[in-house]
Motif scaffolding. Structure first.
Motif, PDB file in Angstrom:
ATOM      1  N   GLU A   1       1.017  -0.967   0.080  1.00  0.00           N
ATOM      2  CA  GLU A   1      -0.228  -0.507   0.087  1.00  0.00           C
ATOM      3  C   GLU A   1       0.737   1.139   0.167  1.00  0.00           C
ATOM      4  OE1 GLU A   1      -2.800  -0.165  -0.518  1.00  0.00           O
ATOM      5  OE2 GLU A   1      -3.343  -1.726   0.147  1.00  0.00           O
ATOM      6  N   THR A   2       2.063   0.989  -0.399  1.00  0.00           N
ATOM      7  CA  THR A   2       3.308   2.574  -1.013  1.00  0.00           C
ATOM      8  C   THR A   2       2.613   3.109  -0.525  1.00  0.00           C
ATOM      9  OG1 THR A   2       4.443   0.649  -1.675  1.00  0.00           O
ATOM     10  CG2 THR A   2       4.502   2.811  -1.904  1.00  0.00           C
ATOM     11  N   GLU A   3       1.621   3.838  -2.493  1.00  0.00           N
ATOM     12  CA  GLU A   3       1.249   5.370  -2.812  1.00  0.00           C
ATOM     13  C   GLU A   3      -0.185   5.515  -1.574  1.00  0.00           C
ATOM     14  OE1 GLU A   3      -2.489   7.038  -5.596  1.00  0.00           O
ATOM     15  OE2 GLU A   3      -1.487   5.193  -6.000  1.00  0.00           O
ATOM     16  N   ARG A   4      -0.912   4.780  -0.987  1.00  0.00           N
ATOM     17  CA  ARG A   4      -1.421   5.256   0.505  1.00  0.00           C
ATOM     18  C   ARG A   4      -0.855   5.268   1.285  1.00  0.00           C
ATOM     19  NH1 ARG A   4      -4.482   1.048   3.283  1.00  0.00           N
ATOM     20  NH2 ARG A   4      -2.346   0.812   4.454  1.00  0.00           N
ATOM     21  N   ASP A   5       0.242   5.114   2.210  1.00  0.00           N
ATOM     22  CA  ASP A   5       0.921   4.717   3.672  1.00  0.00           C
ATOM     23  C   ASP A   5       1.949   6.616   3.218  1.00  0.00           C
ATOM     24  OD1 ASP A   5      -0.369   2.933   4.120  1.00  0.00           O
ATOM     25  OD2 ASP A   5       1.017   1.230   3.851  1.00  0.00           O
ATOM     26  N   LEU A   6       2.322   6.097   1.847  1.00  0.00           N
ATOM     27  CA  LEU A   6       3.582   7.768   1.641  1.00  0.00           C
ATOM     28  C   LEU A   6       2.933   9.025   2.092  1.00  0.00           C
ATOM     29  CD1 LEU A   6       5.735   5.816  -1.104  1.00  0.00           C
ATOM     30  CD2 LEU A   6       5.835   6.220   1.338  1.00  0.00           C
ATOM     31  N   ALA A   7       1.209   8.850   0.997  1.00  0.00           N
ATOM     32  CA  ALA A   7       0.616  10.163   1.505  1.00  0.00           C
ATOM     33  C   ALA A   7       0.087   9.939   2.800  1.00  0.00           C
ATOM     34  CB  ALA A   7      -1.274   9.813   0.399  1.00  0.00           C
ATOM     35  N   HIS A   8       0.553   9.659   3.408  1.00  0.00           N
ATOM     36  CA  HIS A   8       0.119   9.542   5.005  1.00  0.00           C
ATOM     37  C   HIS A   8       1.259   9.502   5.704  1.00  0.00           C
ATOM     38  CE1 HIS A   8      -2.247   8.036   8.785  1.00  0.00           C
ATOM     39  NE2 HIS A   8      -0.750   7.925   9.656  1.00  0.00           N
ATOM     40  N   ILE A   9       2.387   9.496   5.234  1.00  0.00           N
ATOM     41  CA  ILE A   9       3.947  10.184   5.662  1.00  0.00           C
ATOM     42  C   ILE A   9       3.885  11.478   5.911  1.00  0.00           C
ATOM     43  CG2 ILE A   9       6.128   9.707   5.703  1.00  0.00           C
ATOM     44  CD1 ILE A   9       6.115   7.096   4.966  1.00  0.00           C
ATOM     45  N   ARG A  10       3.606  12.190   4.505  1.00  0.00           N
ATOM     46  CA  ARG A  10       3.477  13.397   4.421  1.00  0.00           C
ATOM     47  C   ARG A  10       2.647  13.855   4.784  1.00  0.00           C
ATOM     48  NH1 ARG A  10       4.004  10.974  -1.260  1.00  0.00           N
ATOM     49  NH2 ARG A  10       2.080  11.101  -1.814  1.00  0.00           N
ATOM     50  N   ARG A  11       1.172  13.269   5.087  1.00  0.00           N
ATOM     51  CA  ARG A  11       0.070  13.931   5.125  1.00  0.00           C
ATOM     52  C   ARG A  11      -0.201  14.407   6.690  1.00  0.00           C
ATOM     53  NH1 ARG A  11      -5.454  12.260   3.071  1.00  0.00           N
ATOM     54  NH2 ARG A  11      -6.180  14.483   4.303  1.00  0.00           N
ATOM     55  N   ILE A  12      -0.234  12.796   7.414  1.00  0.00           N
ATOM     56  CA  ILE A  12      -0.251  13.371   8.516  1.00  0.00           C
ATOM     57  C   ILE A  12       0.950  13.159   9.691  1.00  0.00           C
ATOM     58  CG2 ILE A  12      -1.252  11.735  10.642  1.00  0.00           C
ATOM     59  CD1 ILE A  12      -3.358  13.029   7.901  1.00  0.00           C
ATOM     60  N   TRP A  13       2.303  12.736   9.669  1.00  0.00           N
ATOM     61  CA  TRP A  13       3.486  12.761  10.165  1.00  0.00           C
ATOM     62  C   TRP A  13       4.301  13.942   9.400  1.00  0.00           C
ATOM     63  CZ3 TRP A  13       5.811   7.358   9.790  1.00  0.00           C
ATOM     64  CH2 TRP A  13       5.106   6.652  10.566  1.00  0.00           C
ATOM     65  N   LYS A  14       4.028  14.782   8.344  1.00  0.00           N
ATOM     66  CA  LYS A  14       4.652  15.592   8.487  1.00  0.00           C
ATOM     67  C   LYS A  14       5.459  16.464   7.343  1.00  0.00           C
ATOM     68  CE  LYS A  14       0.462  18.452   9.658  1.00  0.00           C
ATOM     69  NZ  LYS A  14      -0.048  18.303   9.188  1.00  0.00           N
ATOM     70  N   ILE A  15       6.129  14.856   7.025  1.00  0.00           N
ATOM     71  CA  ILE A  15       7.096  14.937   5.880  1.00  0.00           C
ATOM     72  C   ILE A  15       6.967  15.328   4.663  1.00  0.00           C
ATOM     73  CG2 ILE A  15       8.958  12.765   6.030  1.00  0.00           C
ATOM     74  CD1 ILE A  15       8.626  12.858   8.934  1.00  0.00           C
ATOM     75  N   LYS A  16       7.792  16.169   4.494  1.00  0.00           N
ATOM     76  CA  LYS A  16       7.978  16.357   3.146  1.00  0.00           C
ATOM     77  C   LYS A  16       8.763  15.878   1.997  1.00  0.00           C
ATOM     78  CE  LYS A  16       7.451  21.441   4.752  1.00  0.00           C
ATOM     79  NZ  LYS A  16       6.171  21.043   4.507  1.00  0.00           N
TER      80      LYS A  16
END
Length: 189
Positions: free
Chosen positions: A159-174
């Protein structure tokens, strides 16, 4: 009065949990000195998500459990890109010493409606899915998904696409370009 105090404490704890990963990481996935990060999502589906809990254990090369975490389908969510579907569960981050590991097992417990009422179901799945953590590296291991139904099962998914989006959006890793992608159960070319 006690119920009200407990409700306020629970709300404060939930709000703290939402912000704590972004606050803890402070915009960087760089692991502490001499360590590495392992990232994977733990998700599930249940007819009664309000009562469902999941957990997983990570073992080292000697078979000793060195890390564990859990998710509630009631309170935890993995968010994808804005406007796309999300999953009940949690994106997990483990900080580990360099070495060989495996996701040893995943467990689930949930309430299930039956002919004679509601009953608590518990199930454990041995995965023994190997992975490696390297010094200074953040590695994405994919998704462990548990279907909690009449025939429960655990699956390893990418689930790379979804999980990397979570890292960017929620964890705030640009910048997520430095994350190594090595989903569990997939052979490398």
């Amino acid at each position: 009065m006690l119920k009200q105090t407990l409700a306020i404490a629970l709300c404060a704890l939930l709000l703290t949990g939402c912000a704590s990963m972004a606050d803890r990481l402070r915009g960087s996935l760089e692991p502490p000195a001499e360590r590495g990060h392992a990232i994977l999502s733990l998700t599930g589906k249940s007819a009664n998500p309000d009562s469902a809990m999941l957990g997983l254990n990570i073992a080292n090369a000697s078979g000793r459990i060195v890390a564990a975490d859990s998710a509630s389908l009631l309170t935890d969510t993995v968010f994808g890109e804005l406007g796309k579907s999300m999953a009940e569960g949690k994106l997990l981050l483990f900080t580990l010493e360099p070495g060989q590991y495996r996701v040893e097992q995943v467990w689930a417990n949930w309430l299930e409606d039956g002919a004679w009422g509601v009953s608590r179901k518990m199930r454990s799945f041995r995965l023994a899915a190997p992975f490696e953590v390297k010094r200074g590296e953040a590695v994405y291991l994919g998704n462990v998904n548990v279907e909690m139904s009449f025939l429960p099962e655990a699956q390893l998914r990418n689930e790379t696409e979804r999980d990397l989006a979570h890292i960017r959006r929620i964890w705030k890793i640009k910048d997520v370009s430095g994350i190594q992608l090595r989903p569990l159960g997939q052979t490398r070319p």
